[in-house]
Design a protein around this motif. Structure first.
Motif, PDB file in Angstrom:
ATOM      1  N   VAL A   1      -5.327  -0.512  -0.926  1.00  0.00           N
ATOM      2  CA  VAL A   1      -5.570  -1.547   0.066  1.00  0.00           C
ATOM      3  C   VAL A   1      -5.123  -2.894  -0.488  1.00  0.00           C
ATOM      4  O   VAL A   1      -4.909  -3.055  -1.691  1.00  0.00           O
ATOM      5  CB  VAL A   1      -7.062  -1.608   0.473  1.00  0.00           C
TER       6      VAL A   1
ATOM      7  N   LEU B   1      -9.162   1.452  -3.025  1.00  0.00           N
ATOM      8  CA  LEU B   1     -10.248   1.124  -2.103  1.00  0.00           C
ATOM      9  C   LEU B   1     -11.595   1.033  -2.810  1.00  0.00           C
ATOM     10  O   LEU B   1     -12.404   0.140  -2.531  1.00  0.00           O
ATOM     11  CB  LEU B   1     -10.309   2.184  -0.997  1.00  0.00           C
TER      12      LEU B   1
ATOM     13  N   LEU C   1     -11.387  -4.935   7.556  1.00  0.00           N
ATOM     14  CA  LEU C   1     -12.162  -5.750   6.625  1.00  0.00           C
ATOM     15  C   LEU C   1     -13.321  -6.382   7.380  1.00  0.00           C
ATOM     16  O   LEU C   1     -13.118  -7.012   8.422  1.00  0.00           O
ATOM     17  CB  LEU C   1     -11.302  -6.848   6.004  1.00  0.00           C
TER      18      LEU C   1
ATOM     19  N   GLN D   1      -6.279  -1.231   7.767  1.00  0.00           N
ATOM     20  CA  GLN D   1      -7.461  -1.593   6.992  1.00  0.00           C
ATOM     21  C   GLN D   1      -8.364  -2.492   7.836  1.00  0.00           C
ATOM     22  O   GLN D   1      -7.906  -3.483   8.387  1.00  0.00           O
ATOM     23  CB  GLN D   1      -7.056  -2.326   5.718  1.00  0.00           C
TER      24      GLN D   1
ATOM     25  N   ILE E   1     -14.733  -2.126   3.463  1.00  0.00           N
ATOM     26  CA  ILE E   1     -13.439  -1.827   4.075  1.00  0.00           C
ATOM     27  C   ILE E   1     -13.447  -0.386   4.578  1.00  0.00           C
ATOM     28  O   ILE E   1     -13.935   0.512   3.897  1.00  0.00           O
ATOM     29  CB  ILE E   1     -12.280  -1.974   3.068  1.00  0.00           C
ATOM     30  N   THR E   2     -12.897  -0.186   5.765  1.00  0.00           N
ATOM     31  CA  THR E   2     -12.542   1.151   6.215  1.00  0.00           C
ATOM     32  C   THR E   2     -11.026   1.201   6.284  1.00  0.00           C
ATOM     33  O   THR E   2     -10.404   0.346   6.919  1.00  0.00           O
ATOM     34  CB  THR E   2     -13.135   1.472   7.589  1.00  0.00           C
ATOM     35  N   ALA E   3     -10.420   2.166   5.606  1.00  0.00           N
ATOM     36  CA  ALA E   3      -8.965   2.253   5.540  1.00  0.00           C
ATOM     37  C   ALA E   3      -8.497   3.624   5.996  1.00  0.00           C
ATOM     38  O   ALA E   3      -9.068   4.645   5.631  1.00  0.00           O
ATOM     39  CB  ALA E   3      -8.479   1.969   4.120  1.00  0.00           C
TER      40      ALA E   3
ATOM     41  N   SER F   1      -0.695   1.887   6.389  1.00  0.00           N
ATOM     42  CA  SER F   1      -2.157   1.932   6.460  1.00  0.00           C
ATOM     43  C   SER F   1      -2.652   0.986   7.532  1.00  0.00           C
ATOM     44  O   SER F   1      -1.946   0.076   7.970  1.00  0.00           O
ATOM     45  CB  SER F   1      -2.776   1.541   5.107  1.00  0.00           C
TER      46      SER F   1
ATOM     47  N   ALA G   1      -6.801  -5.940   0.438  1.00  0.00           N
ATOM     48  CA  ALA G   1      -7.827  -6.873   0.894  1.00  0.00           C
ATOM     49  C   ALA G   1      -7.843  -8.152   0.073  1.00  0.00           C
ATOM     50  O   ALA G   1      -8.232  -9.210   0.574  1.00  0.00           O
ATOM     51  CB  ALA G   1      -9.203  -6.206   0.839  1.00  0.00           C
TER      52      ALA G   1
ATOM     53  N   SER H   1      -4.885   5.810   6.117  1.00  0.00           N
ATOM     54  CA  SER H   1      -3.486   5.877   5.721  1.00  0.00           C
ATOM     55  C   SER H   1      -2.635   6.279   6.922  1.00  0.00           C
ATOM     56  O   SER H   1      -3.146   6.704   7.968  1.00  0.00           O
ATOM     57  CB  SER H   1      -3.313   6.881   4.591  1.00  0.00           C
TER      58      SER H   1
ATOM     59  N   PRO I   1       0.828  -1.200   0.000  1.00  0.00           N
ATOM     60  CA  PRO I   1       0.000   0.000   0.000  1.00  0.00           C
ATOM     61  C   PRO I   1       0.859   1.245   0.000  1.00  0.00           C
ATOM     62  O   PRO I   1       1.939   1.283   0.562  1.00  0.00           O
ATOM     63  CB  PRO I   1      -0.794  -0.125   1.305  1.00  0.00           C
TER      64      PRO I   1
END
Length: 818
Positions: free
Chosen positions: A49, A58, A149, A147, A65-67, A145, A51, A69, A32
């Motif tokens: 991301v 994303l 999931l 992430q 997903i909430t990501a 990052s 994932a 940085s 990433p």
């Protein structure tokens, strides 16, 4: 099966030969981006991301997903893992320990631990693609990052989970000189130093990145008895990463990391008491004839406290105040117990409980009546090696090996005030009492067939874990001292496959399968200080040291997703996923049929929308709706055997968790970014299963509603680069694991709360590369509970952990190079 193993064996051989292979193609397995690389044209950015185990934007991934940085973590002043609950819908973090974090995603959390066993959580945390516990301070520095999931994982990840995964991805070395040094200070004597240096040793071949973080902060909860400041934060952490690329097609990344914490213990605050809590029964040893003459029952309730608590001593000693009667003091003890409703286990009377509660309420939540000196010390160390080899334009081989270990020493008072229930004794040199050593090996073949629009991953995963030393902890519970010794060995093997097929330019179907084999062993003994066995076999009634168990479990799980892109800005998807969590055993087992408990499974259905719009300014809207049906949920239930109550894990519950999550980001004016999320969760059991699950009652520690708003604004100043950020998050009330509390006039929930944070940063202040910032977390100094041992109807008291008070400070950061 044999064909898959043949493919994997062949690929492993190719990986071993990689060092002598010629250059074929450019490496495509990039990590990433460090600062959320902008891969779109929306003006909102698109964090990269992983994932699906490769780098993607994303907005291009059909997964909720909430990501965040690495830059997001800094501007939001996220310094500890538990703060992530304020920025991710569907994610909740409860705590029974300040240095641990129990992750919940969509109602699924840490699960249940049987005697002596390692916990298999429903939500796995990963560091550098390796499943390992990640919690507390000193873990979030120099990250690319984080992430989150949501939903079952397994066909793409090393460990099977039913709830989700949280990925922590560290920054990767670069072939450029650069770095920074940062110092911070604030209230509660907060001091922190952090530094990174990135060195290109050999151009395009060898680079080294060294990062470290040292944090100190006094505790904010003070014991009025010992004057100890509990809830301190002290950590020494470092990370060394070495990137070696002997050819453009071969890459080897080695990461060595360490985190040492030496903190004072938890400032648990007594919130409510129930001294009549029933913990078992005491048989009447008197003859049936005498009992009938005296009108006494065959057994007596055994409570945490009762008016007759002091009479227990009369059985062994002639103490002042011991009851007397026509049949002698021993018989009078049982007469007194019958008259007062039973025996008290602690020797503490109900009046003393209520007096302590009144005193605690007068002190507030930042002072406690803790009579012991508490500590929490942990040391973790890890080595991760990731090797990739681009065999051709369309085939990449990747191997991930890791070794991790952790040791923990602690002294913790589970009762929150009285010293009748403690996890360890105070010592000058506290011994490590629990921990783990873990080895993992994961091998992947990542490939594509461009003409067919196909991308795929084949993989093998192996994990082996054990304590790594002789675990033993000393307890003082209800007047008796014991030493618990526990051991375990867990092995897990899996093969998995995942594929993505572009049916048309707009339509894609993807899915995967995984087969997992788990093998588990554990043992548990309880002995006195002289080594005498003090653990009773509930089945035979004989002493049993150790109690042992072993079991094997296996499962086939999978997923399928259909996605459609209306254009480059709008993606809709629908998916089905089946998840699995390993079973285990109870030590000791109360009955022959409760030795083992089976795996837990979930069937997940999710539909979602990811879209970028232009309504005069750019706006992003991501929406997911889900329904998870859980079967065979592992819950701890009380079982009454031979006049004693045992807590045994059983597959006694099923549940349906459903809800939605919505996130939006927009840029309505130059320099201004606004964001918000809202999530709703309806998580209820379908059958009654002890106190763990009740029909119609929200699962413990899961709010029905959460929402948050945030803003950042770059001030339009010609002479300065100033960024202002602020956020506010609200979490609804949550139930405790004690639904019976309401039967006794107690609260069975923790109240809702909202927390505001703010930060002001002046970039390139005074000179280029120098950044100055001031910050405040919990700006309005709200008091809110984040967890604890909320089982007053069993312990007799309810100790609760409260969130941090207002924390403020300033930082100075100097950047150099790239």
């Amino acid at each position: 099966m044999n064909s898959v193993r043949l493919i994997l064996s062949t690929a492993s051989f190719l990986a071993l030969c990689a060092a002598s292979a010629p250059a074929l193609a450019q490496e495509t397995d990039a990590p990433p981006a460090a600062d959320g690389a902008d891969s779109d044209t929306s003006g909102l950015g698109d964090i990269v991301v992983t994932a699906r185990r490769r780098s993607e934007g994303l907005q291009d991934v059909p997964v909720a997903i909430t990501a965040l940085s690495g830059e997001d973590l800094e501007t939001k002043n996220v310094v500890s893992v538990e703060q992530l609950r304020n920025f991710a819908p569907g994610l909740n973090v409860s705590q029974v320990n300040r240095s641990d974090a129990n992750f919940y995603i969509r109602g699924q959390g840490p699960g249940i631990v049987g005697g002596g066993q390692r916990n298999f959580t429903s939500v796995a945390t990963y560091f550098a693609e390796v499943p390992t516990p990640v919690a507390g301070a000193g873990a979030l520095y120099d990250l690319a990052s984080v992430q989150v999931l949501k939903g079952p994982q397994g066909t793409l990840f090393g460990r099977n989970t039913t709830g989700g995964a949280v990925l922590f991805e560290p920054q990767k070395p670069k072939f450029e000189l650069g770095g920074y040094f940062k110092v911070s200070a604030g209230n509660y004597h907060y001091r922190e130093a952090e530094g990174v240096i990135n060195l290109p040793v050999v151009e395009d071949v060898l680079a080294v990145r060294v990062a470290g973080n040292l944090g100190r902060r006094h505790g904010y909860t003070r014991s009025v008895i010992t004057d100890q400041k509990l809830d301190s934060r002290n950590n020494d952490s470092y990370r060394v990463s070495v990137l070696f690329k002997p050819t453009p097609d071969i890459e080897n990344l080695t990461i060595v990391d360490s985190n040492y914490r030496d903190n004072t213990g938890n400032g648990a605050v007594m919130r409510q008491v129930y001294p009549q809590a029933l913990v078992g029964s005491l048989p009447n040893p008197l003859s049936p004839e005498l009992s009938e003459t005296l009108g006494l029952p065959g057994s007596f309730p055994l409570m945490v406290a009762s008016p007759s608590s002091s009479f227990i001593g009369c059985l062994s000693y002639e103490l002042p105040g011991c009851a007397t009667g026509p049949y002698g003091s021993a018989v009078a003890v049982f007469q007194a117990a019958a008259a007062n409703g039973g025996f008290g286990l602690t020797g503490i009377t109900p009046d003393q409980f209520y007096a302590a509660l009144a005193q605690q309420q007068a002190l507030g939540v930042r002072k406690v009546l803790e009579p012991n000196l508490l500590y929490l010390r942990s040391r973790s160390f890890g080595v991760t090696n990731k090797t990739s080899f681009q065999v051709s334009d369309n085939i990449l081989l990747k191997n991930i090996f890791s070794f991790r270990k952790q040791r923990i020493a602690e002294s913790n008072n589970l009762s929150g005030v009285f010293s009748y229930l403690r996890s360890d004794y105070e010592t000058k040199e506290p011994p490590y009492i629990r921990g783990f050593e873990q080895y993992t090996e994961e091998f992947q073949i990542q490939g594509s067939v461009p003409n067919a629009g196909l991308e795929y991953i084949l993989g093998f995963y192996h994990e082996e874990a054990r304590p790594g030393f002789k675990q033993s902890y000393r307890s003082y519970g209800f007047g008796e001292i014991s030493n618990t010794k526990q051991d375990y060995t867990d092995k897990s093997d899996a093969i998995f496959a995942h594929a993505e097929l572009d049916v048309t330019d707009a339509l894609q179907i993807s899915g995967g399968l995984r087969h997992t084999w788990d093998k588990r062993k554990a043992s548990s003994s309880v002995v006195t200080d002289d080594g005498t066995c003090a653990q009773t076999d509930p089945i035979s009634g004989d002493l049993l040291c150790p109690a042992t168990g072993s079991a094997k479990f296996k499962a086939l799980t999978g997923d399928v997703t259909l996605q459609y892109k209306f254009n480059n800005s709008v993606l809709v998807y629908a998916s089905y996923r089946r998840g699995y969590k390993s079973g285990g055993f109870n030590l000791p087992a109360a009955t022959a049929d409760t030795l083992r408990f089976k795996p837990e499974t979930v069937d997940d259905i999710e539909v979602g929308l990811k879209a970028d719009w232009d309504i005069g300014f750019p706006i992003r809207t991501n929406l997911s709706l889900f329904r998870d049906k859980y079967s065979g949920i592992q819950v701890a239930l009380p079982v009454f055997v031979n006049n004693a109550t045992y807590s045994l894990v059983q597959n006694a519950a099923s549940a349906v968790n459903k809800g939605f999550e919505f996130e939006t980001t927009m840029a309505p004016a130059e320099g201004l970014h606004l964001g918000a999320f809202v999530s709703f969760l309806d998580a209820k059991c379908k059958v009654n299963a002890g106190t763990a699950c009740r029909i119609g009652r929200q699962i413990a520690y899961q709010p029905r509603w959460k929402w948050s708003v945030n803003a950042s604004y770059a001030l339009p100043l010609d002479s300065a680069d100033v960024l202002v950020t602020a956020d506010y998050s609200w979490t609804g009330k949550v139930n405790t694991p004690d639904p019976d509390a309401v039967l006794y006039g107690l609260s069975d929930s923790l109240p809702s709360y909202g927390v505001a944070n703010a930060r002001l940063e002046w970039r390139d202040a005074l000179i280029e590369g120098l950044d100055l910032a001031v910050f405040a977390n919990n700006v309005f100094n709200k008091t809110y509970a984040v967890g604890g041992y909320s089982i007053a109807s069993f312990l007799g008291v309810e100790p609760v952990l409260y969130g941090e008070p207002r924390m403020y400070g300033a930082s100075l950061k100097f950047r150099f190079g790239s």
